[in-house]
Design an enzyme around this catalytic site. Structure first.
Site, PDB file in Angstrom:
ATOM      1  N   CYS A  80       0.978  -1.155  -0.011  1.00  0.00           N
ATOM      2  CA  CYS A  80      -0.094   0.117   0.023  1.00  0.00           C
ATOM      3  C   CYS A  80       0.876   1.336   0.115  1.00  0.00           C
ATOM      4  CB  CYS A  80      -1.005  -0.112   1.088  1.00  0.00           C
ATOM      5  SG  CYS A  80      -2.460   0.942   0.960  1.00  0.00           S
ATOM      6  N   HIS A 173      -3.115  -4.990   1.724  1.00  0.00           N
ATOM      7  CA  HIS A 173      -2.676  -5.281   2.808  1.00  0.00           C
ATOM      8  C   HIS A 173      -2.331  -6.820   3.070  1.00  0.00           C
ATOM      9  CE1 HIS A 173      -2.109  -1.073   4.488  1.00  0.00           C
ATOM     10  NE2 HIS A 173      -3.252  -0.876   3.813  1.00  0.00           N
ATOM     11  N   GLU A 175      -0.742  -8.426   5.173  1.00  0.00           N
ATOM     12  CA  GLU A 175      -0.546  -8.604   6.726  1.00  0.00           C
ATOM     13  C   GLU A 175      -1.614  -8.514   7.610  1.00  0.00           C
ATOM     14  OE1 GLU A 175      -0.430  -4.079   6.302  1.00  0.00           O
ATOM     15  OE2 GLU A 175       0.131  -5.767   4.892  1.00  0.00           O
TER      16      GLU A 175
END
Length: 192
Positions: A80, A173, A175
């Protein structure tokens, strides 16, 4: 993998990336100073606010050391805002917005819209057998790539995951939902 993966720790999704890396059995650490960067074999530039991250990198004297390490071949994953930081060119950036650079691409900030326009989708990502569940939060997209940039995934007719040599970048994202396969791609670059 032996070695250490650093996560740029001045702003952004630091803990989430550290958690994914540690879950893969990787020695991971936050990076706030050039001396900490020196101990790393790879780096993650997390999601966050790209203009703030660039300003903090300049203030903490990390901008040039990161550029130097990228030029020397250190593998880097940008997610991002991290994708924006890696891009050589940015559209809709703040006046005078600085990037780390190294990725021969033009990235548009907040291309998918505002926070309320955030979304999730499953993406086919080159090199992976099953789709990646991707979370897009005020995400950028890639508008143009240079000849050495490989597009790994697209959404809404725009590249959202790319790789160029030692650099890997995603608009989304990985994560935030425990997806570790994108981080594994980074570790593959380290093993090379």
């Amino acid at each position: 993998m032996t070695g250490t993966v650093g996560v740029f720790a001045l702003q952004g999704d630091v803990r989430e990336h550290l958690r994914v890396l540690e879950g893969l059995g990787v020695r991971a650490r936050g990076v706030r100073r050039a001396s900490e960067l020196d101990e790393c074999d790879a780096l993650v530039l997390p999601g966050g606010e790209s203009t703030t991250m660039a300003k903090l990198a300049r203030t903490f004297e990390l901008l040039e050391p990161i550029r130097h390490r990228i030029g020397a071949g250190m593998p880097v994953l940008g997610t991002c805002a991290g994708m924006i930081l890696l891009a050589d060119r940015v559209r809709d950036g703040a006046a005078g917005q600085e990037t780390i650079g190294g990725l021969d691409a033009t990235v548009r900030r907040n291309a998918f819209g505002r926070q309320v326009d955030s979304f999730e989708t499953d993406l086919d990502l080159a090199g992976l057998d099953d789709p990646v569940h991707a979370v897009f939060i005020r995400a950028p997209w890639v508008e143009e790539v240079g000849p050495g940039v490989e597009v790994l995934a697209t959404a809404h007719d725009h590249p959202v995951a790319v790789r160029q040599g030692n650099l890997l970048a995603t608009s989304f994202h990985p994560e935030v939902n425990g997806e570790d396969r994108v981080h594994r791609l980074l570790l593959d670059l380290v093993q090379r």
